[in-house]
Scaffold this motif. Structure first.
Motif, PDB file in Angstrom:
ATOM      1  N   LYS A   1     -24.866 -43.783  30.145  1.00  0.00           N
ATOM      2  CA  LYS A   1     -23.454 -43.463  29.884  1.00  0.00           C
ATOM      3  C   LYS A   1     -23.371 -42.729  28.559  1.00  0.00           C
ATOM      4  CE  LYS A   1     -21.946 -47.588  32.248  1.00  0.00           C
ATOM      5  NZ  LYS A   1     -21.629 -48.984  32.073  1.00  0.00           N
ATOM      6  N   GLU A   2     -22.733 -41.576  28.565  1.00  0.00           N
ATOM      7  CA  GLU A   2     -22.661 -40.771  27.339  1.00  0.00           C
ATOM      8  C   GLU A   2     -21.271 -40.181  27.179  1.00  0.00           C
ATOM      9  OE1 GLU A   2     -26.585 -38.384  26.395  1.00  0.00           O
ATOM     10  OE2 GLU A   2     -26.285 -38.431  28.548  1.00  0.00           O
ATOM     11  N   LYS A   3     -20.967 -39.742  25.956  1.00  0.00           N
ATOM     12  CA  LYS A   3     -19.719 -39.004  25.733  1.00  0.00           C
ATOM     13  C   LYS A   3     -20.041 -37.522  25.805  1.00  0.00           C
ATOM     14  CE  LYS A   3     -17.227 -42.530  23.553  1.00  0.00           C
ATOM     15  NZ  LYS A   3     -16.672 -43.221  22.504  1.00  0.00           N
ATOM     16  N   MET A   4     -19.050 -36.734  26.167  1.00  0.00           N
ATOM     17  CA  MET A   4     -19.267 -35.300  26.373  1.00  0.00           C
ATOM     18  C   MET A   4     -19.991 -34.665  25.178  1.00  0.00           C
ATOM     19  SD  MET A   4     -18.640 -33.323  28.898  1.00  0.00           S
ATOM     20  CE  MET A   4     -17.423 -32.509  29.848  1.00  0.00           C
ATOM     21  N   ASP A   5     -19.572 -35.035  23.931  1.00  0.00           N
ATOM     22  CA  ASP A   5     -20.161 -34.363  22.765  1.00  0.00           C
ATOM     23  C   ASP A   5     -21.547 -34.909  22.393  1.00  0.00           C
ATOM     24  OD1 ASP A   5     -19.295 -36.768  21.862  1.00  0.00           O
ATOM     25  OD2 ASP A   5     -17.858 -35.998  20.393  1.00  0.00           O
TER      26      ASP A   5
ATOM     27  N   ASN B   1      -8.142 -30.297  36.190  1.00  0.00           N
ATOM     28  CA  ASN B   1      -6.762 -29.813  36.339  1.00  0.00           C
ATOM     29  C   ASN B   1      -6.690 -28.412  35.713  1.00  0.00           C
ATOM     30  OD1 ASN B   1      -6.404 -30.072  33.584  1.00  0.00           O
ATOM     31  ND2 ASN B   1      -5.110 -31.891  33.704  1.00  0.00           N
ATOM     32  N   LEU B   2      -5.502 -27.859  35.648  1.00  0.00           N
ATOM     33  CA  LEU B   2      -5.386 -26.460  35.196  1.00  0.00           C
ATOM     34  C   LEU B   2      -5.622 -26.306  33.696  1.00  0.00           C
ATOM     35  CD1 LEU B   2      -2.459 -25.285  37.481  1.00  0.00           C
ATOM     36  CD2 LEU B   2      -4.852 -24.547  37.605  1.00  0.00           C
ATOM     37  N   GLU B   3      -5.725 -27.435  32.998  1.00  0.00           N
ATOM     38  CA  GLU B   3      -6.063 -27.398  31.549  1.00  0.00           C
ATOM     39  C   GLU B   3      -7.533 -27.737  31.333  1.00  0.00           C
ATOM     40  OE1 GLU B   3      -2.917 -29.146  32.315  1.00  0.00           O
ATOM     41  OE2 GLU B   3      -2.251 -27.071  32.083  1.00  0.00           O
TER      42      GLU B   3
ATOM     43  N   PHE C   1     -12.731 -33.161  28.979  1.00  0.00           N
ATOM     44  CA  PHE C   1     -12.425 -31.764  29.341  1.00  0.00           C
ATOM     45  C   PHE C   1     -13.715 -31.012  29.621  1.00  0.00           C
ATOM     46  CE2 PHE C   1      -8.654 -33.041  27.091  1.00  0.00           C
ATOM     47  CZ  PHE C   1      -7.625 -32.387  27.755  1.00  0.00           C
ATOM     48  N   LEU C   2     -13.703 -30.183  30.646  1.00  0.00           N
ATOM     49  CA  LEU C   2     -14.836 -29.286  30.893  1.00  0.00           C
ATOM     50  C   LEU C   2     -14.401 -27.897  30.418  1.00  0.00           C
ATOM     51  CD1 LEU C   2     -17.682 -29.066  32.166  1.00  0.00           C
ATOM     52  CD2 LEU C   2     -16.558 -28.211  34.218  1.00  0.00           C
ATOM     53  N   THR C   3     -15.184 -27.326  29.488  1.00  0.00           N
ATOM     54  CA  THR C   3     -14.777 -26.045  28.905  1.00  0.00           C
ATOM     55  C   THR C   3     -15.857 -24.984  29.149  1.00  0.00           C
ATOM     56  OG1 THR C   3     -15.885 -26.583  26.843  1.00  0.00           O
ATOM     57  CG2 THR C   3     -13.560 -27.214  27.018  1.00  0.00           C
ATOM     58  N   GLU C   4     -15.440 -23.754  28.910  1.00  0.00           N
ATOM     59  CA  GLU C   4     -16.358 -22.623  29.021  1.00  0.00           C
ATOM     60  C   GLU C   4     -17.521 -22.821  28.039  1.00  0.00           C
ATOM     61  OE1 GLU C   4     -14.115 -18.930  29.146  1.00  0.00           O
ATOM     62  OE2 GLU C   4     -15.876 -17.938  28.325  1.00  0.00           O
ATOM     63  N   GLU C   5     -17.182 -23.363  26.859  1.00  0.00           N
ATOM     64  CA  GLU C   5     -18.196 -23.574  25.819  1.00  0.00           C
ATOM     65  C   GLU C   5     -19.290 -24.529  26.328  1.00  0.00           C
ATOM     66  OE1 GLU C   5     -16.620 -25.351  22.292  1.00  0.00           O
ATOM     67  OE2 GLU C   5     -18.616 -25.389  21.385  1.00  0.00           O
ATOM     68  N   ILE C   6     -18.877 -25.597  26.994  1.00  0.00           N
ATOM     69  CA  ILE C   6     -19.867 -26.560  27.509  1.00  0.00           C
ATOM     70  C   ILE C   6     -20.746 -25.878  28.566  1.00  0.00           C
ATOM     71  CG2 ILE C   6     -20.149 -28.697  28.866  1.00  0.00           C
ATOM     72  CD1 ILE C   6     -17.544 -29.677  27.409  1.00  0.00           C
ATOM     73  N   LEU C   7     -20.106 -25.168  29.494  1.00  0.00           N
ATOM     74  CA  LEU C   7     -20.896 -24.509  30.551  1.00  0.00           C
ATOM     75  C   LEU C   7     -21.880 -23.505  29.961  1.00  0.00           C
ATOM     76  CD1 LEU C   7     -18.416 -23.864  33.501  1.00  0.00           C
ATOM     77  CD2 LEU C   7     -20.009 -25.735  33.162  1.00  0.00           C
TER      78      LEU C   7
ATOM     79  N   ASN D   1     -12.446 -21.906  38.541  1.00  0.00           N
ATOM     80  CA  ASN D   1     -12.986 -20.611  38.989  1.00  0.00           C
ATOM     81  C   ASN D   1     -13.226 -19.709  37.786  1.00  0.00           C
ATOM     82  OD1 ASN D   1     -12.844 -21.320  41.666  1.00  0.00           O
ATOM     83  ND2 ASN D   1     -10.853 -20.349  42.014  1.00  0.00           N
ATOM     84  N   GLY D   2     -12.252 -19.738  36.841  1.00  0.00           N
ATOM     85  CA  GLY D   2     -12.321 -18.852  35.675  1.00  0.00           C
ATOM     86  C   GLY D   2     -13.518 -19.172  34.783  1.00  0.00           C
ATOM     87  N   ILE D   3     -13.701 -20.460  34.416  1.00  0.00           N
ATOM     88  CA  ILE D   3     -14.784 -20.772  33.463  1.00  0.00           C
ATOM     89  C   ILE D   3     -16.167 -20.624  34.115  1.00  0.00           C
ATOM     90  CG2 ILE D   3     -13.435 -22.217  31.864  1.00  0.00           C
ATOM     91  CD1 ILE D   3     -14.723 -24.689  33.144  1.00  0.00           C
ATOM     92  N   THR D   4     -16.267 -20.895  35.413  1.00  0.00           N
ATOM     93  CA  THR D   4     -17.578 -20.726  36.059  1.00  0.00           C
ATOM     94  C   THR D   4     -17.902 -19.228  36.208  1.00  0.00           C
ATOM     95  OG1 THR D   4     -16.468 -21.111  38.178  1.00  0.00           O
ATOM     96  CG2 THR D   4     -17.737 -22.936  37.268  1.00  0.00           C
TER      97      THR D   4
END
Ligand code: NAP
Length: 299
Positions: A47-51, A69-71, A84-90, A109-112
């Motif tokens: 189990k981990e945190k995103m950061d 969601n859209l945010e 949150f899943l962000t472009e930076e993470i991807l 769709n946008g960030i992928t």
């Protein structure tokens, strides 16, 4: 086996537990993000945190059925923290990292697309959608029973759409003894509805068809049960809208008319999370094996 494969499971509900169980059995290494409140521990899963996660060697990411969601927020039943899943993470993941989600939206769709990641929408696959229609139908029957004081048997049930869910719903309600009619816009669908032994109608005639409806079930993700249609329904009609959010019903107008209209998302996750999770786990393990084989070929 998926020995050595590094996979992030990000958020989700009880369905995700079946996926985690299956992938740990297959010896994948899992980072579980958004699961701090889950009591159960799985060998091979941390189990981990995103950061805290090292994304640089991630082979795949598994999102909940709804994706984000859209945010960009990912739903997390087992955590109070916002994920949150962000472009930076991807962009921190290797080129081959594949993103799995049930469905997608403009944000995902946008960030992928921006990060040139392969996004696999599991529910776009016919096999997943058809298997998933089984718990969806059971959930719809549950809601029909809970919210009416009459039997399904003998009642007038109108189903909108003859897709993967519409077909399963028509068959199940017909078998339960309801007088089922199904609305569609394609002539081949009207032919199939007739062949199934239920009554077809053109969706263009919807306003004329709802005058005697006891239960209306919408599967069309588009505003089809609009104010004009609702104004022609008896006030005791129950509307169950299973189409993806925001559904295909004018809920505001239904309430104004005193018609009970229910948006019923994630029925498989509510009535049969284990089965619904196994459906996803089976197809995911097949797809991950294909990825694994490709990666090994390259090595
Ligand atoms: P599907 O196989 O794609 O079926 C959708 C149906 O909607 C088709 O009959 C399609 O007809 C019709 N349709 C789409 N746009 C239309 C429009 N503008 N006008 C008229 N008809 C239209 O989808 P599905 O797998 O059955 O799923 C149906 C919906 O339920 C989706 O939104 C899905 O996300 C949702 N769902 C919800 C749950 C839940 O638990 N609530 C579970 C599973 C699925 P054509 O072939 O003519 O386009």
């Amino acid at each position: 086996m998926l020995t050595g494969m590094q996979i992030a499971v990000i958020g989700g509900d009880a369905r995700q537990l079946e996926i985690i169980r299956k992938l740990t059995e297959l010896d994948a290494r899992l980072s579980l993000i958004g699961f701090e409140q889950l009591d159960h521990a799985f060998t091979g899963a941390v189990k981990e945190k995103m950061d805290e996660v090292d994304f640089s060697n991630m082979d795949a990411m598994i999102l909940p059925v709804a994706g984000t969601n859209l945010e960009g927020q990912v739903e997390t039943i087992f955590s109070d923290e916002k994920v949150f899943l962000t472009e930076e993470i991807l962009s921190k993941t290797p080129e081959h990292c594949t993103i799995f989600s049930g469905i997608s939206n403009a944000y995902l769709n946008g960030i992928t697309k921006q990060t040139k990641k392969n996004l696999v929408q599991l529910f776009a696959r016919d096999d997943v959608a058809i298997y998933n229609s089984i718990p969806t139908v059971e959930g719809t029957i549950m809601m029909a029973i809970q919210h009416t004081d009459f039997t399904i048997h003998g009642s007038n049930v109108a189903i909108l759409g003859l897709g993967r869910c519409g077909m399963s719903l028509a068959r199940a309600f017909h078998t339960l003894g309801a007088k089922v009619k199904v609305g569609a816009r394609k002539t081949e669908h009207l032919a199939r509805i007739t062949e199934m032994g239920v009554t077809p109608f053109y969706l263009n005639d919807l306003q004329k068809e709802v005058g005697d409806t006891d239960i209306l079930i919408n599967t069309i993700p588009y505003l089809i049960v609009n104010a004009e249609v609702i104004s022609k329904m008896p006030v005791q009609t129950l509307i169950i809208d299973i189409a993806s959010k925001p559904g295909g019903t004018d809920f505001r107008y239904a309430e104004k008319r005193g018609i009970k209209a229910l948006l019923a998302p994630s029925l498989p996750g509510i009535v049969a999370p284990k089965t619904a999770g196994q459906i996803l786990a089976d197809v995911l393990s097949q797809l991950l094996h294909e990825l694994y084989a490709k990666r090994k070929e390259k090595e």
